[in-house]
Enzyme design. Structure first.
Site, mmCIF file in Angstrom:
data_model
loop_
_atom_site.group_PDB
_atom_site.id
_atom_site.type_symbol
_atom_site.label_atom_id
_atom_site.label_comp_id
_atom_site.label_asym_id
_atom_site.label_seq_id
_atom_site.Cartn_x
_atom_site.Cartn_y
_atom_site.Cartn_z
ATOM 1 N N SER A 1 -10.039 0.242 7.223
ATOM 2 C CA SER A 1 -9.424 0.342 5.897
ATOM 3 C C SER A 1 -8.777 -0.924 5.371
ATOM 4 O O SER A 1 -8.381 -0.972 4.209
ATOM 5 C CB SER A 1 -8.383 1.470 5.880
ATOM 6 O OG SER A 1 -9.040 2.712 5.762
ATOM 7 N N LYS B 1 0.854 -1.195 0.000
ATOM 8 C CA LYS B 1 0.000 0.000 0.000
ATOM 9 C C LYS B 1 0.886 1.241 0.000
ATOM 10 O O LYS B 1 1.926 1.268 0.674
ATOM 11 C CB LYS B 1 -0.892 -0.016 1.253
ATOM 12 C CG LYS B 1 -1.936 1.107 1.280
ATOM 13 C CD LYS B 1 -2.781 1.058 2.563
ATOM 14 C CE LYS B 1 -3.901 2.089 2.534
ATOM 15 N NZ LYS B 1 -4.705 2.065 3.771
ATOM 16 N N SER C 1 -9.720 2.305 2.867
ATOM 17 C CA SER C 1 -8.772 2.961 1.994
ATOM 18 C C SER C 1 -7.809 2.013 1.303
ATOM 19 O O SER C 1 -7.220 2.367 0.286
ATOM 20 C CB SER C 1 -7.969 3.993 2.786
ATOM 21 O OG SER C 1 -7.146 3.339 3.743
#
Ligand SMILES: [Mg+2]
Ligand SMILES: [Zn+2]
Lengths: 487, 100, 490
Positions: free
Chosen positions: A179, A78, A155
């Site tokens: 997330s 990420k 996210s």
């Protein structure tokens, strides 16, 4: 080629160690898959050459018998994790040209254990969002999309989409209010948020420091266990990191859950939750019961206040954490005649709307005259929420809840920030309490979209959490692959 | 003390944006004001909770703040510190002139 | 003019009457640690720009603070030395504001729960007067970086070497009533910090700076609106800045104006304060507990262990000096200002007259060192030799006047006083016969004056003493000269 992609992390790891496949072959298969699925927009940056170099090194180590637990396993990262000399943007324009000179502790742990870095995965800007739509470089598309493109959740939307689309064997994520768990649920994969303090936050772009926690997104519970084994660990560079060792999670996977008490919190099944999700939630309860667990109805009375608490605390911390993006030492800068003007233009241009909204809210709730009414109040209710969990864990071992109130929605569908915030209604309480949670896929709803359920454990009981999750995973036997996945 | 009641208007938005050093375009101000009011109204639910005897919780970790020994273990990495800077000159970061 | 003579220090005579100053000080003392408060970069600088900087200090994304144990110990030590309450649980807060030399966009400081709470210290104003100044609190915080504004016409240059260096902010209560008291307070704090080794106290290098909060009021009235004068780095400037700021405020109020609460800078070239433009914005620091750090907790046992390591502090030493050497409280307070002074004095006064030793050290030695730009550390006169000089005076071997000449010689040659006296034949004449010879000569040569004296002009006695001393080239024992003159002028 397709055979490589069929292997999950555990399977690939065994095949690599038995020298049935090489890491270079495996990595090449994934580089290919990334290309084939590029229209999903999961990757912000693909590091093909670097990945092959790492794979080569891994193959040598395997040959020499010095392989680490994740040796040769290609994973995605990420974009919230700082990666040395590899562009790290937190999906924000304000960091569009930032090349960290350091490597985050969690990713370093993964490389130390032999993992191979495929590239950086998209996310909501500064991890603020539940649909991956706030990313500066555009949307990520859920590989389960039907006619219209759907959100992968957020996210960690890029991470979830990549794992579901078979363009990464696993991925790292960060979870502040859901997330990791919410996008995992939307994309039909496993997402684990560990106990706060389990994974070092050093080198991870900070959103909300008292909530942020790194964790894995994987195809299976075993894969999550393997990933977390490597990611977790005490770090003297993070004062909030827990000096509590974690046993090898793999040894807990297949224990019996007979006699374990599973709490069913009544507050998690009220209005707004979709019929399909309720159906799978009930099946999950039954599967656990059939596996020998005792089902206990419980109550966490302050659950409904978790979102309001979260939307005070997280923006407050974010407003301060994001003050460092000022155009002076790194990142984008808009030139201006005065320093203040430079700050305002740089930040006004560099941050997207959602980030600005949260900075504004955070600044407001901390400002003079409002601190007590908002921030302090939220901290007090946060204690009550934490106490809810402490109380309930006196009577039960784990909690089972839905992961999300709905399955994936179409991109662009939720324009109103508040409607978007409601996505995290089931994941935020565990974040506020700091306890670990895992979302695993249990089926498809009537539109063919994945449904996830969440298991929550007491602090530092990741071994038990993995054990129950694995049990439920076996019962649900969800092994469908989305149409958008690489074949 | 803790009765949450506030209505954000455009002057407040201007003030907060100034504190946060955020340029907000004129055309976006009304929408932002509405969003902020909606969010503030939503979080105002917390008024229902009696917190009169509750200590605020800042951290969920149960441990004490770790202390490190006083040793020089870092620094002398000027190049790395300056590497990403938009503007530098002879080892300094450079910004528009500040008037004290 | 005659009226101003009746003003107490810290009072101002305005057109409408007498005003009184109310002063509170915030002292920022740099802790003498090797590394920074929250990072492992070196806390000593002076080297190249941005060299003593870690990624933490530069506030790179994802960097986190880890606190320095030594700095915590020094704060506790200082708290103990200030007779203050030590808080076993304290909290680090973020003070949020934007500035070029503040990379994080916030300063890590302590707001509602500082490590040290209320305390008090006694300060000496002059030979008779002491006063107590209350300490409000002491907290730990990070220093900011440095901006250079004069290197380029349109740019400022930023150096982060100082960023993150550990400071203790010591906040006084508004108990100070004059610039002189403020000066004495800073001196006292500085002295304590140096004794315990928490801070080197070097004001020129910025290791110790003071922010002065100044307001004026009618004696006994409510406090007026205060202004804060930032970052004063010498006691002289502190005194000047407070005086001129208080006068400015009196002028404004008396001409019908109101004081704006604001931050001001002291302009050393004009001796006046001016408003700080960069601080014009209404401040709202949005303090909140730093979520990257946990509350700082320690046990009473740990505090007790630290207490064990404290050296004898100025106040206690002062009492000891007064008791053991019979010196005045004021002299004692000067001698305990620095640990080295005390050590020097105790060595020098060993076995000789303590009062006389104190006089010689404070007036002659300090004066001479200052003139030569020397410190006590590299004094040409050793404590032993100063003691010997005092011994020669006490025993009447040399007179005080001759002693000054001997001392000057000691400053140059570093020789022992006995050696100088011997070499130059400066021994005091204490032989009755020798002195009587001189007296006879003086009486013979000044018959007129003897007549006047015997006729009642008593004042002339001093003249005769002077003449005899002069004839002896200063070597005659003055006591003896007095005695014998009295006997012979009859
Ligand atoms: Mg101050
Ligand atoms: Zn301060």
């Amino acid at each position: 080629m397709s055979d490589f992609l069929k292997l999950d992390l555990l399977g690939a790891s065994i095949a690599l160690k038995n020298k049935e496949i090489s890491s270079v072959e495996l990595t090449n298969a994934y580089i290919n898959a990334i290309e084939k699925t590029s229209s999903l927009g999961a990757y912000l940056d693909v590091q093909a050459d670097y990945a092959l170099e790492m794979a080569n090194r891994s193959d040598k180590k395997i040959q020499q018998g010095t392989a680490g637990p994740l040796e040769g396993i290609p994973i995605g990262v990420k974009d919230m994790f700082c990666t040395k000399n590899i562009k790290t943007t937190a999906s924000s324009k304000i960091l569009e040209n930032f090349y960290p000179t350091y490597e985050s502790t969690v990713t370093q742990n993964l490389w130390n254990d032999g993992a191979v870095m495929l590239g950086k995965l998209s996310c909501d800007e500064f991890a603020m969002g539940s649909s991956n739509e706030t990313a500066a470089k555009g949307n990520v598309i859920n590989p389960w999309s039907k006619t219209n493109p759907m959100s992968p959740g957020g996210s960690s939307g890029g991470s979830a989409a990549a794992v579901a689309a078979r363009s990464a064997l696993a991925a790292t994520g960060t979870d502040t209010g859901g997330s990791i768990r919410q996008p995992a649920a939307f994309c039909g994969i496993t997402g684990l948020k560990p106990t706060y303090g389990r994974c070092s936050r050093w080198g991870i772009v900070a959103f909300s420091s008292s909530l942020d926690q790194a964790g894995p997104l994987t195809r299976t519970v075993s894969d999550a266990a393997l990933m977390l084994n490597s990611m977790a660990g005490y770090d003297v560079k993070d004062s909030t990191s827990a000096n509590i060792s974690m046993p090898d999670l793999m040894t807990y996977l297949d224990n019996s859950i007979k006699g374990k008490k599973i709490g069913i919190p009544k507050e998690y099944t009220q209005d707004g939750i979709s019929q399909d999700i309720m159906k799978f939630y009930e099946s999950s309860i039954n599967w656990l019961k059939d596996s020998g667990a005792e089902i206990v109805p419980v109550s966490l009375p302050h659950t409904k206040y978790a979102l309001p608490v979260y939307y005070i605390i997280a923006p407050a911390e974010a407003s301060s954490n994001l003050a460092r993006y000022d155009g002076v030492r790194y990142g984008a800068r808009n030139e201006a005649a005065t320093l203040d003007e430079m700050y305002e233009l740089t930040r006004g241009n560099g941050f997207g709307d959602e980030v600005k909204r949260r900075i504004m809210i955070g600044t407001y709730v901390l400002s003079s005259g409002y601190y007590d009414a908002y921030y302090l109040k939220a901290q007090k209710v946060r204690r009550l929420i934490k106490e809810d969990f402490e109380n309930v864990f006196k009577n039960v071992d784990y909690l089972l809840t839905p992961s999300t109130p709905t399955t994936a929605f179409e991109l662009g569908q939720k324009q109103d920030p508040l409607t978007m915030y409601l996505n995290d209604i089931f994941t935020v309480p565990a974040s506020l309490a700091g306890v670990p949670g895992i979302s695993i896929p249990v089926g498809l709803d009537s539109s063919g979209l994945p449904v996830g359920v969440q298991l929550i454990a007491n602090s530092f009981d990741e071994p038990g959490l993995i054990n129950v999750a694995r049990t439920l995973e076996k019962c649900a036997d969800f092994n469908l692959i989305p149409d958008g996945a690489a074949k | 003390m803790s009765s949450i009641k506030s209505i954000v208007d455009i002057p407040t938005v201007n003030k907060i944006a100034r504190l946060a050093r955020l340029e907000i375009l004129e055309k976006n101000k009304q929408n932002l004001t509405n969003d902020l009011n909606n969010i503030l109204e939503f979080v105002a639910q917390l008024n229902e909770v009696d917190t009169s005897n509750v200590e605020p919780l800042a951290s969920v970790t149960g441990h004490k703040l770790p202390l490190r020994n006083d040793e020089v273990t870092d620094g002398n990495i000027g190049e790395l510190v300056l590497q990403n800077a938009p503007e530098t000159s002879s080892g300094f970061f450079v910004v528009p002139k500040v008037i004290e | 003019m005659t009226e101003t003579l009746n003003l107490k220090p810290g009072q101002i005579k305005g057109t409408s009457g007498i005003w009184e100053m109310v002063i509170g000080l915030e002292i920022h003392a740099q802790i003498s640690s090797k590394s920074k408060l929250f990072s492992g970069a070196s806390a000593s600088f002076g080297s190249d720009a941005n060299s003593s900087v870690s990624l933490v200090d530069a506030a790179m994304p994802g960097m986190l603070p880890v606190i320095n144990k030594f700095c915590v110990e020094q704060a506790v030590k200082t708290g103990l030395a200030l007779n203050a309450k030590i808080n076993n649980i304290s909290v680090f807060d973020r003070k949020n504001y934007f500035y070029a030399d503040l990379p994080q966009g916030y300063q890590i400081s302590q707001f509602t729960k500082p490590i040290v709470g209320e305390g008090e210290i006694i300060i000496d104003l002059d030979s008779e007067n002491q006063t107590v100044v209350g300490i409000e609190r002491l907290h730990l915080e990070q220093d900011a970086g440095k901006s250079l504004h004069d290197q380029h016409p349109t740019k400022s240059f930023i150096d982060l070497n100082r960023t993150g260096v550990a400071l203790m902010e010591i906040v006084s209560k508004p108990d100070i009533r004059s610039p002189q008291e403020a000066g004495a307070y800073v001196k006292k704090i500085r002295s304590i910090l140096r004794y315990i080794g928490a801070c080197d106290g070097n004001m020129e290098e910025g290791s110790l700076r003071a922010d002065c909060n100044v307001s004026v009021r009618r004696p006994g009235d409510e406090f007026g609106t205060r202004c804060e004068i930032k970052n004063l780095n010498s006691i002289r400037f502190i005194i000047q800045a407070i005086q001129s700021e208080a006068e400015r405020q009196v002028d404004i109020i008396e001409s019908g104006g109101k004081i704006n609460q604001e931050t001001r800078l002291f302009d050393t070239s004009t001796g006046e304060t001016r408003s700080m433009r960069s601080k014009e914005d209404a401040h709202d620091y949005r303090y909140f507990p730093d979520p990257d750090l946990l509350p700082l907790e320690f046990s009473n046992e740990w505090v007790a262990e630290i207490k064990e390591t404290l050296p004898e502090l100025p106040d206690s030493l002062k009492k000891r000096l007064i008791k053991d050497f019979g010196i005045t409280p004021y002299d004692a307070s000067v001698l305990v200002e620095e640990k080295e002074y005390t050590d020097f004095y105790i060595k020098a006064a060993n076995g000789v007259d303590g009062k006389l030793t104190a006089n010689w050290m404070i007036t002659e030695l300090f004066g001479a060192l200052k003139k030569e730009n020397l410190t006590l550390e590299n004094s040409p006169v050793s404590p032993e030799n100063l003691g010997k000089l005092v011994g020669l005076i006490s025993k009447g071997i040399i007179s005080g006047k001759i002693a000054k000449d001997v001392f000057s010689e000691m400053m140059i040659s570093k020789k022992s006083p006995a050696e100088i006296v011997r070499e130059k034949g400066l021994e005091q004449v204490s032989d009755d016969k020798e002195i009587l010879k001189l007296i006879d000569k003086v009486i013979l040569e000044n018959q007129e004056k003897v007549k006047d004296y015997l006729g009642g002009k008593d004042k002339l006695f001093g003249f005769f003493v002077g003449q005899v001393m002069k004839l002896s080239q200063g070597k005659a024992n003055p006591g003896l000269v007095n005695k014998l003159l009295k006997e012979n002028l009859k």
